[in-house]
Design a protein around this motif. Structure first.
Motif, PDB file in Angstrom:
ATOM      1  N   ALA A  46       0.845  -1.201   0.000  1.00 47.57           N
ATOM      2  CA  ALA A  46       0.000   0.000   0.000  1.00 47.57           C
ATOM      3  C   ALA A  46       0.878   1.249   0.000  1.00 47.57           C
ATOM      4  O   ALA A  46       1.882   1.316   0.732  1.00 47.57           O
ATOM      5  CB  ALA A  46      -0.912   0.001   1.214  1.00 47.57           C
ATOM      6  N   PRO A  47       0.539   2.256  -0.792  1.00 44.38           N
ATOM      7  CA  PRO A  47       1.384   3.461  -0.862  1.00 44.38           C
ATOM      8  C   PRO A  47       1.321   4.324   0.400  1.00 44.38           C
ATOM      9  O   PRO A  47       2.186   5.171   0.614  1.00 44.38           O
ATOM     10  CB  PRO A  47       0.815   4.209  -2.077  1.00 44.38           C
ATOM     11  N   TRP A  48       0.315   4.100   1.240  1.00 51.67           N
ATOM     12  CA  TRP A  48       0.156   4.944   2.428  1.00 51.67           C
ATOM     13  C   TRP A  48       0.826   4.362   3.672  1.00 51.67           C
ATOM     14  O   TRP A  48       0.690   4.913   4.773  1.00 51.67           O
ATOM     15  CB  TRP A  48      -1.329   5.165   2.724  1.00 51.67           C
ATOM     16  N   LEU A  49       1.558   3.255   3.536  1.00 56.28           N
ATOM     17  CA  LEU A  49       2.207   2.652   4.705  1.00 56.28           C
ATOM     18  C   LEU A  49       3.264   3.579   5.304  1.00 56.28           C
ATOM     19  O   LEU A  49       3.357   3.730   6.530  1.00 56.28           O
ATOM     20  CB  LEU A  49       2.842   1.309   4.317  1.00 56.28           C
ATOM     21  N   GLN A  50       4.052   4.198   4.434  1.00 54.51           N
ATOM     22  CA  GLN A  50       5.075   5.117   4.936  1.00 54.51           C
ATOM     23  C   GLN A  50       4.436   6.345   5.597  1.00 54.51           C
ATOM     24  O   GLN A  50       4.940   6.842   6.610  1.00 54.51           O
ATOM     25  CB  GLN A  50       5.992   5.548   3.790  1.00 54.51           C
ATOM     26  N   LEU A  56       2.572   7.760  12.916  1.00 50.61           N
ATOM     27  CA  LEU A  56       2.785   7.098  14.208  1.00 50.61           C
ATOM     28  C   LEU A  56       4.079   7.570  14.861  1.00 50.61           C
ATOM     29  O   LEU A  56       4.139   7.760  16.085  1.00 50.61           O
ATOM     30  CB  LEU A  56       2.813   5.578  14.014  1.00 50.61           C
ATOM     31  N   PHE A  57       5.117   7.766  14.050  1.00 53.07           N
ATOM     32  CA  PHE A  57       6.388   8.262  14.587  1.00 53.07           C
ATOM     33  C   PHE A  57       6.216   9.666  15.168  1.00 53.07           C
ATOM     34  O   PHE A  57       6.668   9.953  16.285  1.00 53.07           O
ATOM     35  CB  PHE A  57       7.444   8.262  13.477  1.00 53.07           C
ATOM     36  N   SER A  58       5.557  10.535  14.430  1.00 52.63           N
ATOM     37  CA  SER A  58       5.350  11.910  14.902  1.00 52.63           C
ATOM     38  C   SER A  58       4.470  11.934  16.149  1.00 52.63           C
ATOM     39  O   SER A  58       4.741  12.675  17.111  1.00 52.63           O
ATOM     40  CB  SER A  58       4.717  12.755  13.794  1.00 52.63           C
ATOM     41  N   ALA A  59       3.406  11.111  16.136  1.00 58.92           N
ATOM     42  CA  ALA A  59       2.513  11.071  17.295  1.00 58.92           C
ATOM     43  C   ALA A  59       3.240  10.540  18.524  1.00 58.92           C
ATOM     44  O   ALA A  59       3.069  11.057  19.638  1.00 58.92           O
ATOM     45  CB  ALA A  59       1.293  10.211  16.979  1.00 58.92           C
ATOM     46  N   SER A  60       4.068   9.514  18.351  1.00 58.44           N
ATOM     47  CA  SER A  60       4.817   8.953  19.481  1.00 58.44           C
ATOM     48  C   SER A  60       5.784   9.981  20.051  1.00 58.44           C
ATOM     49  O   SER A  60       5.896  10.150  21.272  1.00 58.44           O
ATOM     50  CB  SER A  60       5.580   7.702  19.034  1.00 58.44           C
ATOM     51  N   PHE A  61       6.483  10.670  19.165  1.00 60.10           N
ATOM     52  CA  PHE A  61       7.436  11.682  19.619  1.00 60.10           C
ATOM     53  C   PHE A  61       6.715  12.821  20.348  1.00 60.10           C
ATOM     54  O   PHE A  61       7.165  13.292  21.401  1.00 60.10           O
ATOM     55  CB  PHE A  61       8.208  12.226  18.409  1.00 60.10           C
ATOM     56  N   PHE A  99      11.369   1.948  16.755  1.00 58.27           N
ATOM     57  CA  PHE A  99      10.777   0.958  15.855  1.00 58.27           C
ATOM     58  C   PHE A  99      10.134   1.642  14.646  1.00 58.27           C
ATOM     59  O   PHE A  99      10.300   1.194  13.499  1.00 58.27           O
ATOM     60  CB  PHE A  99       9.743   0.127  16.611  1.00 58.27           C
ATOM     61  N   HIS A 100       9.398   2.733  14.896  1.00 60.98           N
ATOM     62  CA  HIS A 100       8.789   3.460  13.776  1.00 60.98           C
ATOM     63  C   HIS A 100       9.865   4.065  12.872  1.00 60.98           C
ATOM     64  O   HIS A 100       9.709   4.090  11.640  1.00 60.98           O
ATOM     65  CB  HIS A 100       7.865   4.561  14.303  1.00 60.98           C
ATOM     66  N   LEU A 101      10.938   4.544  13.473  1.00 57.45           N
ATOM     67  CA  LEU A 101      12.034   5.096  12.671  1.00 57.45           C
ATOM     68  C   LEU A 101      12.677   4.011  11.815  1.00 57.45           C
ATOM     69  O   LEU A 101      13.029   4.249  10.640  1.00 57.45           O
ATOM     70  CB  LEU A 101      13.070   5.737  13.597  1.00 57.45           C
ATOM     71  N   PHE A 102      12.805   2.815  12.389  1.00 57.42           N
ATOM     72  CA  PHE A 102      13.358   1.694  11.623  1.00 57.42           C
ATOM     73  C   PHE A 102      12.470   1.358  10.422  1.00 57.42           C
ATOM     74  O   PHE A 102      12.964   1.103   9.313  1.00 57.42           O
ATOM     75  CB  PHE A 102      13.511   0.481  12.539  1.00 57.42           C
ATOM     76  N   LEU A 103      11.157   1.367  10.630  1.00 58.98           N
ATOM     77  CA  LEU A 103      10.250   1.078   9.521  1.00 58.98           C
ATOM     78  C   LEU A 103      10.281   2.178   8.463  1.00 58.98           C
ATOM     79  O   LEU A 103      10.064   1.915   7.275  1.00 58.98           O
ATOM     80  CB  LEU A 103       8.820   0.898  10.041  1.00 58.98           C
ATOM     81  N   LEU A 104      10.552   3.409   8.893  1.00 54.02           N
ATOM     82  CA  LEU A 104      10.602   4.506   7.930  1.00 54.02           C
ATOM     83  C   LEU A 104      11.823   4.407   7.016  1.00 54.02           C
ATOM     84  O   LEU A 104      11.746   4.708   5.819  1.00 54.02           O
ATOM     85  CB  LEU A 104      10.610   5.855   8.664  1.00 54.02           C
ATOM     86  N   ASN A 110       6.061  -6.522   5.085  1.00 57.53           N
ATOM     87  CA  ASN A 110       5.330  -7.522   5.863  1.00 57.53           C
ATOM     88  C   ASN A 110       4.264  -6.797   6.688  1.00 57.53           C
ATOM     89  O   ASN A 110       4.574  -5.906   7.484  1.00 57.53           O
ATOM     90  CB  ASN A 110       6.291  -8.282   6.777  1.00 57.53           C
ATOM     91  N   GLN A 111       2.997  -7.200   6.509  1.00 57.71           N
ATOM     92  CA  GLN A 111       1.919  -6.499   7.201  1.00 57.71           C
ATOM     93  C   GLN A 111       1.984  -6.685   8.717  1.00 57.71           C
ATOM     94  O   GLN A 111       1.563  -5.815   9.477  1.00 57.71           O
ATOM     95  CB  GLN A 111       0.560  -6.959   6.676  1.00 57.71           C
TER      96      GLN A 111
END
Length: 253
Positions: A46-50, A56-61, A99-104, A110-111
């Motif tokens: 999906a193109p919106w995963l990033q 999620l990264f911004s919200a967590s920070f 973790f979110h930074l790693f995914l970015l 992988n879903q």
């Protein structure tokens, strides 16, 4: 010193409330985890995963920053911060951010990894909510206990003032009966009626259930008035001369 039964009951009720709150939030979090894992499908390409991970990264920070600001406010007031260790919550938030930074920066398709990212966001979020709910509950309980202690203290002081004022009033009445000129002086200067009204108002507060600041100020004012009136009565010339005469008689013997 052993704690009173009321203190033990309040402590047990507080613990039961915290345990119940923890289980409710834990059950809700578990249901959300199960819903994310088994009922939500995330397309791998999906193109919106990033964009989701960036959100999620911004919200967590942002939530971590607000949490640290909240802790700073709590520590500055030197209040109880709740039963949850805030270091654990900070570490969990940092782990979620990493973790979110790693995914970015990676390109994993992988879903389940992205579902884990959502769960890692919900986990510290629920811990943060639980922490502040616990803190607010503890703060409210502390305020309630402080108000109760203040009410008990006011009640004790009020009864002591009424007792002392009654003694002062009795002494003034006794001196007035023993020295008629003292009673005449009190009535001539309108002290007598005011004295009787004040002692009556004070004794009526024996039936009061609570003593607010206004009542305490009134009782203190009435007591000081009676105390000053007793001092004035003792300085009456008739009483002073009588005491001097008695003192001379004792010296003559």
């Amino acid at each position: 010193m052993s704690r009173s039964r009321a203190e033990k009951y309040r402590s047990r009720r507080r613990v039961d409330s915290e345990v119940g709150r923890f289980w409710v939030l834990g059950l809700l979090f578990s249901l959300l985890v199960l819903a994310v894992e088994f009922f939500i499908e995330i397309p791998s390409n999906a193109p919106w995963l990033q964009d989701m991970e960036m959100a999620l990264f911004s919200a967590s920070f942002t939530l971590l920053a607000f949490y640290l600001l909240g802790l700073t406010f709590i520590f500055s007031r030197q209040e109880e911060t709740g039963k949850v260790s805030h270091q654990v919550i900070i570490y969990v938030w940092l782990g979620a951010i990493l973790f979110h930074l790693f995914l970015l920066i990676s390109n994993i398709s992988n879903q389940h990894v992205y579902k884990a990212g959502i769960i890692l966001f919900l986990g510290p979020l629920f811990l943060t909510i639980y922490h502040f709910i616990t803190y607010l509950s503890a703060l409210r309980e502390a305020q309630r206990e402080s108000q109760l202690a203040a009410a008990v203290s006011n009640e004790r002081v009020a009864y002591q003032l009424i007792l002392e004022a009654t003694k002062v009033h009795s002494e003034i009445k006794r001196l007035g009966e023993f020295y008629p000129e003292v009673e005449q002086m009190l009535k001539a200067n309108d002290f007598y009626g005011k004295m009787e009204r004040y002692i009556l108002e004070m004794q009526q507060h024996l039936h009061a259930e609570r003593f607010e600041r206004k009542e305490m100020e009134m009782l203190e004012g009435h007591y000081y008035y009676l105390e000053n009136l007793l001092t004035l009565v003792k300085q009456h010339p008739g009483i002073v001369e009588s005491r001097l005469f008695t003192h001379r008689e004792e010296q003559g013997k």
